[in-house]
Design a protein around this motif. Sequence first.
Motif, PDB file in Angstrom:
ATOM      1  N   CYS A  86      16.697  56.294  49.982  1.00  0.00           N
ATOM      2  CA  CYS A  86      18.017  56.482  49.279  1.00  0.00           C
ATOM      3  C   CYS A  86      18.293  57.982  48.931  1.00  0.00           C
ATOM      4  O   CYS A  86      19.369  58.396  49.211  1.00  0.00           O
ATOM      5  N   ALA A  87      17.278  58.680  48.395  1.00  0.00           N
ATOM      6  CA  ALA A  87      17.375  60.073  48.042  1.00  0.00           C
ATOM      7  C   ALA A  87      17.559  60.856  49.271  1.00  0.00           C
ATOM      8  O   ALA A  87      18.432  61.849  49.445  1.00  0.00           O
ATOM      9  N   MET A  88      16.880  60.550  50.285  1.00  0.00           N
ATOM     10  CA  MET A  88      16.845  61.336  51.491  1.00  0.00           C
ATOM     11  C   MET A  88      18.232  61.213  52.295  1.00  0.00           C
ATOM     12  O   MET A  88      18.899  62.218  52.557  1.00  0.00           O
ATOM     13  N   ALA A 152      16.963  53.827  62.498  1.00  0.00           N
ATOM     14  CA  ALA A 152      18.151  53.499  62.935  1.00  0.00           C
ATOM     15  C   ALA A 152      19.321  53.257  61.753  1.00  0.00           C
ATOM     16  O   ALA A 152      20.343  53.344  61.849  1.00  0.00           O
ATOM     17  N   LEU A 153      18.775  52.554  60.775  1.00  0.00           N
ATOM     18  CA  LEU A 153      19.645  52.065  59.611  1.00  0.00           C
ATOM     19  C   LEU A 153      19.970  53.227  58.907  1.00  0.00           C
ATOM     20  O   LEU A 153      21.208  53.547  58.448  1.00  0.00           O
ATOM     21  N   GLY A 154      19.295  54.419  58.762  1.00  0.00           N
ATOM     22  CA  GLY A 154      19.632  55.502  58.029  1.00  0.00           C
ATOM     23  C   GLY A 154      20.666  56.285  58.981  1.00  0.00           C
ATOM     24  O   GLY A 154      21.663  56.725  58.251  1.00  0.00           O
ATOM     25  N   ASP A 155      20.400  56.550  60.326  1.00  0.00           N
ATOM     26  CA  ASP A 155      21.495  57.218  61.163  1.00  0.00           C
ATOM     27  C   ASP A 155      22.656  56.364  61.027  1.00  0.00           C
ATOM     28  O   ASP A 155      23.845  57.199  60.777  1.00  0.00           O
ATOM     29  N   GLY A 156      22.587  54.906  61.154  1.00  0.00           N
ATOM     30  CA  GLY A 156      23.981  54.223  60.973  1.00  0.00           C
ATOM     31  C   GLY A 156      24.659  54.397  59.756  1.00  0.00           C
ATOM     32  O   GLY A 156      25.938  54.604  59.524  1.00  0.00           O
ATOM     33  N   LEU A 157      23.835  54.523  58.643  1.00  0.00           N
ATOM     34  CA  LEU A 157      24.444  54.449  57.507  1.00  0.00           C
ATOM     35  C   LEU A 157      24.922  56.008  57.062  1.00  0.00           C
ATOM     36  O   LEU A 157      26.460  56.260  56.725  1.00  0.00           O
ATOM     37  N   LEU A 158      24.514  56.952  57.558  1.00  0.00           N
ATOM     38  CA  LEU A 158      24.702  58.406  57.514  1.00  0.00           C
ATOM     39  C   LEU A 158      26.218  58.446  58.320  1.00  0.00           C
ATOM     40  O   LEU A 158      27.041  59.006  57.990  1.00  0.00           O
ATOM     41  N   LEU A 159      26.175  57.992  59.411  1.00  0.00           N
ATOM     42  CA  LEU A 159      27.114  58.236  60.368  1.00  0.00           C
ATOM     43  C   LEU A 159      28.639  57.570  59.692  1.00  0.00           C
ATOM     44  O   LEU A 159      29.491  58.202  59.745  1.00  0.00           O
ATOM     45  N   HIS A 160      28.128  56.374  59.283  1.00  0.00           N
ATOM     46  CA  HIS A 160      29.383  55.704  58.588  1.00  0.00           C
ATOM     47  C   HIS A 160      29.914  56.451  57.454  1.00  0.00           C
ATOM     48  O   HIS A 160      31.131  56.701  57.000  1.00  0.00           O
ATOM     49  N   ARG A 161      29.182  56.829  56.489  1.00  0.00           N
ATOM     50  CA  ARG A 161      29.284  57.528  55.388  1.00  0.00           C
ATOM     51  C   ARG A 161      29.990  58.912  55.713  1.00  0.00           C
ATOM     52  O   ARG A 161      31.232  59.490  55.017  1.00  0.00           O
ATOM     53  N   LEU A 162      29.560  59.580  56.869  1.00  0.00           N
ATOM     54  CA  LEU A 162      30.185  61.020  57.241  1.00  0.00           C
ATOM     55  C   LEU A 162      31.298  60.712  57.966  1.00  0.00           C
ATOM     56  O   LEU A 162      32.254  61.766  58.043  1.00  0.00           O
ATOM     57  N   GLU A 169      28.201  52.878  49.508  1.00  0.00           N
ATOM     58  CA  GLU A 169      27.174  52.707  48.790  1.00  0.00           C
ATOM     59  C   GLU A 169      25.659  52.120  49.575  1.00  0.00           C
ATOM     60  O   GLU A 169      26.008  51.129  50.282  1.00  0.00           O
ATOM     61  N   MET A 170      24.926  53.046  49.899  1.00  0.00           N
ATOM     62  CA  MET A 170      23.812  52.999  50.770  1.00  0.00           C
ATOM     63  C   MET A 170      22.749  52.117  50.227  1.00  0.00           C
ATOM     64  O   MET A 170      22.019  51.416  51.264  1.00  0.00           O
ATOM     65  N   ARG A 171      22.480  52.078  49.062  1.00  0.00           N
ATOM     66  CA  ARG A 171      21.251  51.509  48.555  1.00  0.00           C
ATOM     67  C   ARG A 171      20.894  49.909  48.742  1.00  0.00           C
ATOM     68  O   ARG A 171      20.079  49.477  49.132  1.00  0.00           O
ATOM     69  N   PRO A 172      22.319  49.285  48.810  1.00  0.00           N
ATOM     70  CA  PRO A 172      21.911  47.661  48.941  1.00  0.00           C
ATOM     71  C   PRO A 172      21.341  47.646  50.445  1.00  0.00           C
ATOM     72  O   PRO A 172      20.315  46.839  50.778  1.00  0.00           O
ATOM     73  N   ALA A 173      21.807  48.131  51.324  1.00  0.00           N
ATOM     74  CA  ALA A 173      21.689  48.106  52.916  1.00  0.00           C
ATOM     75  C   ALA A 173      20.188  48.435  52.807  1.00  0.00           C
ATOM     76  O   ALA A 173      19.022  47.819  53.833  1.00  0.00           O
ATOM     77  N   ILE A 174      19.687  49.713  52.254  1.00  0.00           N
ATOM     78  CA  ILE A 174      18.298  50.314  52.518  1.00  0.00           C
ATOM     79  C   ILE A 174      17.575  49.029  51.727  1.00  0.00           C
ATOM     80  O   ILE A 174      16.214  48.824  52.156  1.00  0.00           O
ATOM     81  N   GLU A 175      17.877  48.790  50.364  1.00  0.00           N
ATOM     82  CA  GLU A 175      16.893  47.843  49.703  1.00  0.00           C
ATOM     83  C   GLU A 175      16.578  46.543  50.615  1.00  0.00           C
ATOM     84  O   GLU A 175      15.487  46.318  50.619  1.00  0.00           O
ATOM     85  N   ARG A 176      17.792  46.059  50.987  1.00  0.00           N
ATOM     86  CA  ARG A 176      17.573  44.721  51.749  1.00  0.00           C
ATOM     87  C   ARG A 176      16.582  45.090  52.885  1.00  0.00           C
ATOM     88  O   ARG A 176      15.943  44.069  53.170  1.00  0.00           O
ATOM     89  N   THR A 177      16.749  46.150  53.460  1.00  0.00           N
ATOM     90  CA  THR A 177      16.026  46.330  54.991  1.00  0.00           C
ATOM     91  C   THR A 177      14.380  46.405  54.522  1.00  0.00           C
ATOM     92  O   THR A 177      13.607  45.775  55.270  1.00  0.00           O
ATOM     93  N   VAL A 178      14.382  47.397  53.574  1.00  0.00           N
ATOM     94  CA  VAL A 178      13.050  47.411  53.366  1.00  0.00           C
ATOM     95  C   VAL A 178      12.093  46.331  52.873  1.00  0.00           C
ATOM     96  O   VAL A 178      11.044  46.178  53.282  1.00  0.00           O
TER      97      VAL A 178
END
Length: 184
Positions: A86-88, A152-162, A169-178
């Motif tokens: 999440c921090a990254m 891939a999740l991180g790239d997708g979230l970043l692209l969507h956010r940018l 809010e990226m944490r729910p997707a990261i948390e669920r995936t991890v």
Amino acid sequence: MVATTRQRALEAAVELLGAEGIRALTHARVDERAGLPLGSTSNWFRTRRSLIGGVVDWIAEQERADLEPAGMPEIRGVEELIDGLCAMVELQAGPFAARTRARYALFLELAGDPGLGEPLRRQRREFERWTEGIVTAVGIMDPVPATRALMALGDGLLLHRLTVDPGLEMRPAIERTVRALAGS
């Protein structure tokens, strides 16, 4: 420390790429953005190709410095992995957003150029190995596909956010995936 003309040009080139895309990257535009006398950037990078190569190397160098092991917290469990990812992602979408956009623009532009694109691909492979080590240390089974899924999740979230949803809010997707990858 005072930035050299070369550093100022490279920083300005990354900002320009991140804000306006690859077509905006010219020597004159970099000079203007960096507040340098006209022709300064071309003293360091004679051609557009060498300027792009310099930017690619600069981005990779900056990202390696961000990931210095001594400055990173030790990740030993699922919660720490979630927090770290999440921090990254927040850093890449926040303070480093211009660099992230520039990296994506370069990846797309240089996909078919083995020479210029190689430093970016090498940096990506280094990051994959680093992430795989963390995923393994946390105890996630099948670390190679798990690492690829997280990246891939991180790239997708970043692209969507940018591009689409700056408030995503990226944490729910990261948390669920991890948690799914960890089987918890």
